[in-house]
Design a protein around this motif. Structure first.
Motif, PDB file in Angstrom:
ATOM      1  N   GLU A  49       0.841  -1.206   0.000  1.00 52.70           N
ATOM      2  CA  GLU A  49       0.000   0.000   0.000  1.00 52.70           C
ATOM      3  C   GLU A  49       0.869   1.245   0.000  1.00 52.70           C
ATOM      4  O   GLU A  49       0.539   2.266  -0.592  1.00 52.70           O
ATOM      5  CB  GLU A  49      -0.931  -0.007   1.205  1.00 52.70           C
ATOM      6  CG  GLU A  49      -2.140  -0.867   0.920  1.00 52.70           C
ATOM      7  CD  GLU A  49      -3.243  -0.728   1.927  1.00 52.70           C
ATOM      8  OE1 GLU A  49      -3.137   0.099   2.847  1.00 52.70           O
ATOM      9  OE2 GLU A  49      -4.213  -1.490   1.780  1.00 52.70           O
ATOM     10  N   HIS A  50       2.003   1.134   0.741  1.00 54.93           N
ATOM     11  CA  HIS A  50       2.964   2.240   0.783  1.00 54.93           C
ATOM     12  C   HIS A  50       4.349   1.680   0.534  1.00 54.93           C
ATOM     13  O   HIS A  50       4.658   0.562   0.914  1.00 54.93           O
ATOM     14  CB  HIS A  50       2.945   2.922   2.160  1.00 54.93           C
ATOM     15  CG  HIS A  50       1.662   3.633   2.417  1.00 54.93           C
ATOM     16  ND1 HIS A  50       1.464   4.937   2.065  1.00 54.93           N
ATOM     17  CD2 HIS A  50       0.511   3.200   2.977  1.00 54.93           C
ATOM     18  CE1 HIS A  50       0.232   5.281   2.395  1.00 54.93           C
ATOM     19  NE2 HIS A  50      -0.372   4.244   2.943  1.00 54.93           N
ATOM     20  N   LEU A  51       5.201   2.484  -0.074  1.00 57.51           N
ATOM     21  CA  LEU A  51       6.577   2.075  -0.354  1.00 57.51           C
ATOM     22  C   LEU A  51       7.459   3.314  -0.282  1.00 57.51           C
ATOM     23  O   LEU A  51       6.980   4.430  -0.505  1.00 57.51           O
ATOM     24  CB  LEU A  51       6.672   1.558  -1.788  1.00 57.51           C
ATOM     25  CG  LEU A  51       6.517   0.078  -2.089  1.00 57.51           C
ATOM     26  CD1 LEU A  51       6.537  -0.113  -3.598  1.00 57.51           C
ATOM     27  CD2 LEU A  51       7.638  -0.735  -1.451  1.00 57.51           C
ATOM     28  N   LEU A  75       4.225   9.568  -5.449  1.00 56.97           N
ATOM     29  CA  LEU A  75       3.937   8.844  -6.681  1.00 56.97           C
ATOM     30  C   LEU A  75       2.850   7.805  -6.371  1.00 56.97           C
ATOM     31  O   LEU A  75       3.011   6.992  -5.464  1.00 56.97           O
ATOM     32  CB  LEU A  75       5.255   8.173  -7.095  1.00 56.97           C
ATOM     33  CG  LEU A  75       5.336   7.290  -8.303  1.00 56.97           C
ATOM     34  CD1 LEU A  75       4.860   8.016  -9.540  1.00 56.97           C
ATOM     35  CD2 LEU A  75       6.787   6.846  -8.495  1.00 56.97           C
ATOM     36  N   VAL A  76       1.748   7.870  -7.110  1.00 55.25           N
ATOM     37  CA  VAL A  76       0.647   6.922  -6.888  1.00 55.25           C
ATOM     38  C   VAL A  76       0.568   5.992  -8.101  1.00 55.25           C
ATOM     39  O   VAL A  76       0.408   6.465  -9.230  1.00 55.25           O
ATOM     40  CB  VAL A  76      -0.705   7.666  -6.720  1.00 55.25           C
ATOM     41  CG1 VAL A  76      -1.832   6.679  -6.419  1.00 55.25           C
ATOM     42  CG2 VAL A  76      -0.613   8.726  -5.637  1.00 55.25           C
ATOM     43  N   VAL A  77       0.707   4.690  -7.857  1.00 55.65           N
ATOM     44  CA  VAL A  77       0.637   3.713  -8.944  1.00 55.65           C
ATOM     45  C   VAL A  77      -0.729   3.030  -8.865  1.00 55.65           C
ATOM     46  O   VAL A  77      -1.083   2.480  -7.818  1.00 55.65           O
ATOM     47  CB  VAL A  77       1.760   2.655  -8.805  1.00 55.65           C
ATOM     48  CG1 VAL A  77       1.714   1.670  -9.958  1.00 55.65           C
ATOM     49  CG2 VAL A  77       3.119   3.341  -8.739  1.00 55.65           C
ATOM     50  N   PHE A  78      -1.502   3.084  -9.940  1.00 54.66           N
ATOM     51  CA  PHE A  78      -2.856   2.530  -9.875  1.00 54.66           C
ATOM     52  C   PHE A  78      -3.249   1.941 -11.227  1.00 54.66           C
ATOM     53  O   PHE A  78      -2.579   2.160 -12.240  1.00 54.66           O
ATOM     54  CB  PHE A  78      -3.861   3.612  -9.441  1.00 54.66           C
ATOM     55  CG  PHE A  78      -4.103   4.650 -10.503  1.00 54.66           C
ATOM     56  CD1 PHE A  78      -3.166   5.627 -10.768  1.00 54.66           C
ATOM     57  CD2 PHE A  78      -5.260   4.625 -11.272  1.00 54.66           C
ATOM     58  CE1 PHE A  78      -3.367   6.575 -11.770  1.00 54.66           C
ATOM     59  CE2 PHE A  78      -5.484   5.565 -12.269  1.00 54.66           C
ATOM     60  CZ  PHE A  78      -4.523   6.536 -12.512  1.00 54.66           C
ATOM     61  N   ASP A  79      -4.363   1.206 -11.223  1.00 52.52           N
ATOM     62  CA  ASP A  79      -4.831   0.486 -12.410  1.00 52.52           C
ATOM     63  C   ASP A  79      -5.825   1.339 -13.196  1.00 52.52           C
ATOM     64  O   ASP A  79      -6.932   1.611 -12.723  1.00 52.52           O
ATOM     65  CB  ASP A  79      -5.522  -0.813 -11.949  1.00 52.52           C
ATOM     66  CG  ASP A  79      -5.981  -1.664 -13.117  1.00 52.52           C
ATOM     67  OD1 ASP A  79      -5.768  -1.255 -14.275  1.00 52.52           O
ATOM     68  OD2 ASP A  79      -6.543  -2.746 -12.853  1.00 52.52           O
ATOM     69  N   VAL A  81      -5.973   4.050  -3.047  1.00 51.17           N
ATOM     70  CA  VAL A  81      -6.101   3.284  -4.277  1.00 51.17           C
ATOM     71  C   VAL A  81      -4.686   2.967  -4.721  1.00 51.17           C
ATOM     72  O   VAL A  81      -3.811   3.829  -4.703  1.00 51.17           O
ATOM     73  CB  VAL A  81      -6.850   4.101  -5.357  1.00 51.17           C
ATOM     74  CG1 VAL A  81      -6.674   3.497  -6.730  1.00 51.17           C
ATOM     75  CG2 VAL A  81      -8.319   4.201  -5.003  1.00 51.17           C
ATOM     76  N   GLY A  82      -4.428   1.748  -5.109  1.00 52.30           N
ATOM     77  CA  GLY A  82      -3.115   1.372  -5.617  1.00 52.30           C
ATOM     78  C   GLY A  82      -2.029   1.451  -4.550  1.00 52.30           C
ATOM     79  O   GLY A  82      -2.264   1.156  -3.383  1.00 52.30           O
ATOM     80  N   THR A  83      -0.832   1.855  -4.987  1.00 55.87           N
ATOM     81  CA  THR A  83       0.319   1.947  -4.080  1.00 55.87           C
ATOM     82  C   THR A  83       0.827   3.389  -4.082  1.00 55.87           C
ATOM     83  O   THR A  83       0.949   3.989  -5.155  1.00 55.87           O
ATOM     84  CB  THR A  83       1.457   1.023  -4.580  1.00 55.87           C
ATOM     85  OG1 THR A  83       0.954  -0.320  -4.597  1.00 55.87           O
ATOM     86  CG2 THR A  83       2.676   1.113  -3.678  1.00 55.87           C
ATOM     87  N   VAL A  84       1.113   3.901  -2.884  1.00 52.56           N
ATOM     88  CA  VAL A  84       1.661   5.269  -2.792  1.00 52.56           C
ATOM     89  C   VAL A  84       3.125   5.164  -2.435  1.00 52.56           C
ATOM     90  O   VAL A  84       3.491   4.495  -1.477  1.00 52.56           O
ATOM     91  CB  VAL A  84       0.910   6.113  -1.733  1.00 52.56           C
ATOM     92  CG1 VAL A  84       1.455   7.541  -1.720  1.00 52.56           C
ATOM     93  CG2 VAL A  84      -0.581   6.116  -2.009  1.00 52.56           C
ATOM     94  N   ILE A  85       3.983   5.818  -3.219  1.00 54.50           N
ATOM     95  CA  ILE A  85       5.421   5.796  -2.972  1.00 54.50           C
ATOM     96  C   ILE A  85       5.852   7.185  -2.508  1.00 54.50           C
ATOM     97  O   ILE A  85       5.514   8.186  -3.167  1.00 54.50           O
ATOM     98  CB  ILE A  85       6.184   5.390  -4.252  1.00 54.50           C
ATOM     99  CG1 ILE A  85       5.689   4.016  -4.719  1.00 54.50           C
ATOM    100  CG2 ILE A  85       7.693   5.355  -4.011  1.00 54.50           C
ATOM    101  CD1 ILE A  85       6.026   3.669  -6.120  1.00 54.50           C
ATOM    102  N   HIS A  86       6.491   7.225  -1.357  1.00 50.99           N
ATOM    103  CA  HIS A  86       6.944   8.521  -0.835  1.00 50.99           C
ATOM    104  C   HIS A  86       8.238   8.344  -0.068  1.00 50.99           C
ATOM    105  O   HIS A  86       8.787   7.252  -0.015  1.00 50.99           O
ATOM    106  CB  HIS A  86       5.843   9.186   0.004  1.00 50.99           C
ATOM    107  CG  HIS A  86       5.087   8.242   0.874  1.00 50.99           C
ATOM    108  ND1 HIS A  86       5.642   7.634   1.965  1.00 50.99           N
ATOM    109  CD2 HIS A  86       3.820   7.754   0.771  1.00 50.99           C
ATOM    110  CE1 HIS A  86       4.734   6.850   2.515  1.00 50.99           C
ATOM    111  NE2 HIS A  86       3.631   6.881   1.807  1.00 50.99           N
ATOM    112  N   ALA A  87       8.687   9.429   0.566  1.00 55.69           N
ATOM    113  CA  ALA A  87      10.022   9.412   1.194  1.00 55.69           C
ATOM    114  C   ALA A  87      10.074   8.429   2.364  1.00 55.69           C
ATOM    115  O   ALA A  87       9.074   8.232   3.023  1.00 55.69           O
ATOM    116  CB  ALA A  87      10.378  10.806   1.664  1.00 55.69           C
TER     117      ALA A  87
END
Ligand code: UDP
Length: 241
Positions: A185-187, A215-219, A235-241
């Motif tokens: 969910e988060h990275l 950065l939000v990765v979604f379908d 929704v999707g995966t959220v990439i942050h610091a």
């Protein structure tokens, strides 16, 4: 009038690959898919979200593929960038048809067709509620539209970069091949780089990391998902610091 203060993201940059636009075809453009995406972008605008878009060209030409066939790489990349411009024009047309105000701004100047990309002009269009489609990538060969998306997201000071894919987020391994693949969910950007997770190319991830661009990765193949990714939570995966 939409209440902009209540929005999770007030300004976003949506990166979609050319492949998204071809629907179930193996090449070119699928009108139904483009119209659906345009309608969803229209909903974002109606909610008061400022929307910039970077579209890829992989449904038409990629420089690396043309180089593999024997063409000079730089020429192939020029064709790839022109392919992104064609996709941008198709999206502009679809948005215009549903009365969404939109401008294509190209990193390669094609004065007869669209405006050149000028940062301050792009921001002004966004402030006026117009969708801005950034075409022709960075304008330079040997880059990708993922890198262009990170660059424009940072330059245009958006609140999040939305990377539209055909998967509903980032997984530990390919979910189509492995049943035990875990969805994140988060990275952190670092984890994406260290684990070599397939999100965007490394240049774009590093740019997001250095500039703390979420950065939000979604379908994007799921109907309504763009709107959910921008207006709703998780929704999707959220990439942050
Ligand atoms: N391209 C380029 N410079 C850029 C962006 C794109 O030369 O700044 C070329 C490159 O050949 C690339 C093609 O345009 O393969 C299409 O872009 P991309 O592969 O990123 O499209 P996508 O995979 O997102 O559809």
């Amino acid at each position: 009038m939409a209440d902009k203060k209540a929005l999770k993201y007030r300004r976003v940059l949506l990166k979609m690959s050319g492949e998204v636009l071809m629907g179930h075809q193996s090449f070119g453009l699928d009108a139904m898919t483009i119209n659906r995406i345009a309608a969803e972008i229209g909903q974002l605008c109606a909610a008061g979200v400022e929307v910039a878009i970077v579209i890829g060209g992989g449904n038409l030409f990629r420089g690396s593929q043309l180089a593999a066939l024997g063409m000079e790489r730089v020429t192939g990349d020029h064709m790839g960038m022109l392919a992104t411009l064609m996709n941008a024009l198709a999206m502009q047309d679809a948005l215009q048809k549903i009365s969404v105000d939109v401008r294509v701004l190209s990193a390669l100047t094609v004065d007869q067709i669209c405006e050149p990309y000028i940062r301050r002009r792009a921001i002004r269009h966004l402030e006026k509620g117009r969708v801005v489609i950034c075409a022709a990538g960075t304008g330079n060969p040997f880059f990708t539209t993922d890198s262009a998306a990170s660059l424009r997201a940072i330059e245009l000071e958006v609140d999040a970069l939305l990377k539209a894919t055909k998967v509903d987020g980032v997984y530990s391994k390919d979910p189509k091949r492995y049943d035990d693949a875990v969805k994140y969910e988060h990275l952190s950007y670092q984890q994406v780089l260290v684990d070599g997770l397939q999100v965007m190319d490394a240049t774009s991830i590093v740019m997001c990391q250095e500039n703390e661009m979420p950065l939000v990765v979604f379908d994007m193949t799921k109907e309504g998902e763009i709107v959910r990714a921008v207006l709703e939570d998780c929704v999707g995966t959220v990439i942050h610091a």
